[in-house]
Every structure is written in structure tokens, then in C-alpha cells.
Design a protein around this motif. Structure first.
Motif, mmCIF file in Angstrom:
data_model
loop_
_atom_site.group_PDB
_atom_site.id
_atom_site.type_symbol
_atom_site.label_atom_id
_atom_site.label_comp_id
_atom_site.label_asym_id
_atom_site.label_seq_id
_atom_site.Cartn_x
_atom_site.Cartn_y
_atom_site.Cartn_z
ATOM 1 N N LEU A 38 0.693 -1.328 -0.007
ATOM 2 C CA LEU A 38 -0.110 -0.008 -0.015
ATOM 3 C C LEU A 38 0.887 1.255 0.095
ATOM 4 N N TYR A 39 1.772 1.354 1.034
ATOM 5 C CA TYR A 39 2.750 2.451 0.900
ATOM 6 C C TYR A 39 3.420 2.616 -0.377
ATOM 7 N N LEU A 40 3.917 1.416 -1.120
ATOM 8 C CA LEU A 40 4.779 1.548 -2.393
ATOM 9 C C LEU A 40 3.850 2.133 -3.516
ATOM 10 N N TYR A 41 2.401 1.817 -3.604
ATOM 11 C CA TYR A 41 1.432 2.229 -4.328
ATOM 12 C C TYR A 41 1.182 3.634 -4.318
ATOM 13 N N GLU A 42 1.062 4.341 -3.129
ATOM 14 C CA GLU A 42 0.970 5.420 -2.699
ATOM 15 C C GLU A 42 2.111 6.370 -3.042
ATOM 16 N N LEU A 43 3.180 6.147 -2.932
ATOM 17 C CA LEU A 43 4.561 6.517 -3.134
ATOM 18 C C LEU A 43 4.496 6.650 -4.549
ATOM 19 N N THR A 44 4.549 5.598 -5.420
ATOM 20 C CA THR A 44 4.705 5.699 -6.805
ATOM 21 C C THR A 44 3.514 6.052 -7.874
ATOM 22 N N GLY A 45 2.269 5.469 -7.374
ATOM 23 C CA GLY A 45 1.299 5.587 -8.199
ATOM 24 C C GLY A 45 1.294 4.571 -9.298
ATOM 25 N N SER A 46 2.134 3.607 -9.410
ATOM 26 C CA SER A 46 2.380 2.603 -10.470
ATOM 27 C C SER A 46 1.906 1.245 -10.162
ATOM 28 N N LYS A 47 1.057 0.846 -11.149
ATOM 29 C CA LYS A 47 0.586 -0.559 -11.046
ATOM 30 C C LYS A 47 2.039 -1.531 -11.046
ATOM 31 N N GLU A 113 11.863 3.780 -3.000
ATOM 32 C CA GLU A 113 11.290 2.741 -3.686
ATOM 33 C C GLU A 113 12.239 1.742 -3.783
ATOM 34 N N TYR A 114 13.704 2.265 -4.150
ATOM 35 C CA TYR A 114 14.781 1.047 -4.368
ATOM 36 C C TYR A 114 15.137 0.559 -3.120
#
Length: 411
Positions: A38-47, A113-114
Motif C-alpha cells: 500500500l505504501y509503495l503504490y501510494e508513493l509511486t502511483g504505479s501498478k 522505492e529502491y
């Protein structure tokens, strides 16, 4: 007087410790996995980032799986499990730091992200050892007569943690924040390590301690390849879940289609596990007695159908219901596969065969998550899941025709 080995495995102290450890360990991991996705999707907005998240874990998990099986069979499984739990604990502490408000204020989006991908990569290495060890250790904790019931209890423990973990994580994220979520997950990991530490050291099952690593690995692969029923069951699971699983895209379905908050998404994720728990608890006292092979094939096909219905649903309750049904079908197929693995594999081969099994599982789950992310990016979210459900049904039809030993299998 109850004959030895015919009672409940719950009455065995070491098995109870193992169940508590498995529950708390998996619950912590599920909390962390849900929070990080959830954090990563909110951070990047990328599927695609959700697919890359799964890929970063599955590459090391598959790469180290065969070597892990060799190590597991040559080791005291209790000590090996404890060591890898601790390494997992350290990685989770790192993920909690990355997801903290401090890191978000002081680090760039790409660094965060990385950093997540790197730590998840490390957990993939540890997972290559912990998963197969947890599978293979059960046979050393209970008598063979109680093994089928112990498998049901162990699977129910795993599924219960998989249900409760995301729900607790979602609620905590919405109400208390990420820091509290990771703090509780870390506390659960500590409990798991204490429970495993309470189990005495176990004897090493491998009889040929002088066998070279590659010869040991080849022996495990040869056993799986020559046991056609086992190979067919593992292949069916791998291809069906690889194409048919939609759980990697739940943040997308929840936010973009069903318009849910973190708590609502966590309930969607939990629905599948609830179905599995209920059916596994049912079979813990009422084991399947015949036609297990056909039942496995029917359930995997039904799983594919539920994924198609889930894809086209725009109603929360319908989505929740079909995910619940998919969990029932998945729980039955999981039980049949797990019983085949434990009942038909000799003790000295359990670690290596469990590791080969983990390769199939990791390929289907994490590579499936990557496939889902790519397919959603190229085809669209809904068409990609419909396609996956259809492929799952086709895989079942092919297996029915090409693998008669699995279709006719009974134990």
C-alpha cells in the motif's frame, strides 16, 4: 485408553509451540507485506511497482531454493528456522524505517522505492529457507498417524494469520499510522522466535552427510520428476495461480474500482483467507477420504471461475463473496497438495522436496504478481484478471487429460 498417535496433534507441546510461532510469524509478514504494498503504490502511483515488488522477492527465493533444500535436510530444522527468522526480523526493522515519516521527509521517492526492493530481495533469500523448513519440520513434531490432521492445523494457522494480518495492518494504518503497524509486526516476530527457541533441537534426517551439494540437489529434483502425481499437483498449482491470482492487484481494485480505504482493501484481502480457514478447520476433523485427485482439479477450475467474477464485479459485497469462495476452493487444493507432499516423501528427502515445492509456489505467487502487474499495465486491470481466470480453467482441462495419475489419485 487412546492408542498412540490417534489423538489430536494439538495435545503435543512442541507442535503447539510451532503453531503459535507459525501464526505470529506469518501474521507479522502479512502485516508488513500489506503495509509495504500500500505504501509503495501510494508513493509511486504505479501498478507496475506492485509487480516489481513481487519480482524482487521471488528472484532470490527461487535462486536459493534448491541449495536451501540441501541445507535443510543436513541441518537441525529448529535451529535453522530460528536463525532465518532472526534475519527476517532485521529486514522488517529496515522496512519499518523506510516507511517511517522521517525517511519520507529526508529521502527521495526513488531512494525509498529502491530501498524497499532491496530489503524485499533480502527477505526472499530468507524465505527460501524458512518456508520449506516450516513445511518439513512438522513430520518431526508429530507421529505419522497424526500427520494429516497436523497438516490441516498448520495450514489453518497459516491462513488465519494471512487473514488477520492484513485486517490488523489496514486498521492500524488508518487509525494509528505506519510506525505502530511495524512496531506490532516486530513484536510478533519476537514472539515467534521465542516459541521456536522453546522447541528442543531436532535430529538430522539426512543419512548421507558426506553427499556433495550438487548430488544432493539432483537427488531431490530426480525424486520430484519421477513421482508423477506430485509433479502434476505442483505444476497445476504453479500455472493456475501464476495466471489466476488477482491478489497482487487488490490495491488497484480497491482504490480505483471499488473506491475503498485501507481497511476496506484489507477486508478484501482477508476474505480469501477466511474461506480457506473454515474449510481447513472442517477437514482437520473430517479428512477427505476418496477422489482427492479429482477434487483438486475441480477446485482449481472453480478458483479460476471466481477470479473471472471478481474481475467484472463493481460491488464490494459481490467481490468479497467471490473472494471468500475462492478461498474455500484454494484451501481444499492446498490441503490435498500438502498431504501429498508430507505423506509420500521420505523423511530424509523432505527438505529438498519442500524446497522444490517452494520454487513452484514462489513462481506462481510472486512471478504471478509480476505477470499481473505487466498484464494490468498492457491490457487493463479488469481484462488482465479475466484472461488469467480463463487460462486457469484451460490449465485444469489440460492437466485432466495429460495427468491421469493425478486425476485418479487417492490416499
Amino acid at each position: 485408553m487412546t492408542p498412540p498417535g490417534t489423538g489430536s496433534p494439538i495435545s503435543i507441546r512442541n507442535f503447539r509451540h510451532f503453531l503459535v510461532a507459525r501464526f505470529t510469524f506469518i501474521m507479522a509478514l502479512q502485516m508488513v507485506n500489506f503495509a509495504i504494498a500500500l505504501y509503495l503504490y501510494e508513493l509511486t502511483g504505479s501498478k507496475l511497482s506492485l509487480g516489481l515488488l513481487g519480482l524482487s522477492e521471488v528472484i532470490p527465493a527461487i535462486s536459493f531454493a534448491l541449495y536451501a533444500g540441501h541445507v535443510i535436510d543436513r541441518s537441525d530444522k529448529r535451529t535453522l528456522l530460528l536463525r532465518n527468522m532472526f534475519l527476517y526480523f532485521m529486514a522488517v526493522v529496515g522496512l519499518g524505517f523506510i516507511a517511517s515519516a522521517y525517511s519520507r521527509e529526508h529521502l527521495s521517492v526513488s531512494a525509498l522505492e529502491y530501498g524497499i526492493y532491496f530489503l524485499i530481495f533480502l527477505t526472499g533469500i530468507f524465505r527460501a529457507f524458512t518456508g520449506p523448513t516450516m513445511q518439513s519440520i512438522v513430520a518431526q513434531l508429530v507421529p505419522k498417524e497424526q500427520l494429516a490432521k497436523a497438516i490441516s492445523w498448520g495450514s489453518a494457522s497459516w491462513q488465519s494469520a494471512s487473514v488477520i494480518g492484513p485486517i490488523v495492518s489496514g486498521i492500524l494504518i488508518d487509525t494509528a499510522g505506519t510506525f505502530v503497524t511495524f512496531s506490532i509486526a516486530i513484536a510478533l516476530l519476537i514472539i515467534a522466535m521465542i516459541m521456536i527457541f522453546a522447541i528442543p533441537k531436532l535430529p538430522v534426517a539426512h543419512t548421507n552427510q558426506q553427499q556433495k551439494t550438487w548430488e544432493s540437489v539432483k537427488e531431490g529434483l530426480r525424486y520430484v520428476w519421477q513421482t508423477k502425481t506430485l509433479l502434476s499437483a505442483l505444476s497445476l498449482d504453479m500455472f493456475a495461480v501464476f495466471f489466476g491470482g488477482a491478489t497482487a492487484l487488490l490495491p488497484v481494485f480497491g482504490k480505483d474500482i471499488l473506491h475503498l480505504d485501507a481497511t476496506g482493501i484489507s477486508f478484501l484481502k482477508a476474505a480469501q483467507g477466511v474461506g480457506s480457514i473454515l474449510i481447513l478447520l472442517w477437514f482437520a476433523s473430517r479428512p477427505l477420504k476418496k477422489a482427492q485427485g479429482k477434487t483438486l482439479l475441480y477446485c482449481v477450475a472453480a478458483f479460476g471461475v471466481t477470479m473471472i467474477v471478481f474481475a467484472i464485479s463493481e460491488n464490494f459485497w459481490l467481490s468479497l463473496g467471490v473472494l471468500f469462495l475462492s478461498g474455500i476452493f484454494d484451501g481444499i487444493s492446498m490441503l490435498v497438495r500438502g498431504t501429498i507432499l508430507q505423506m509420500f516423501v521420505p523423511d530424509e528427502m523432505r527438505g529438498r522436496v519442500s524446497s522444490v515445492n517452494s520454487m513452484f509456489i514462489n513462481s506462481s505467487n510472486e512471478l504471478g504478481a509480476f505477470e499481473s502487474g505487466i498484464a494490468a499495465q498492457k491490457l487493463g486491470t479488469v481484462p488482465s484478471v479475466i484472461f488469467g481466470g480463463c487460462v486457469t480453467i484451460v490449465v485444469v482441462i489440460i492437466t485432466w487429460i495429460k495427468a491421469p495419475s493425478l486425476r485418479k489419485m487417492e490416499y
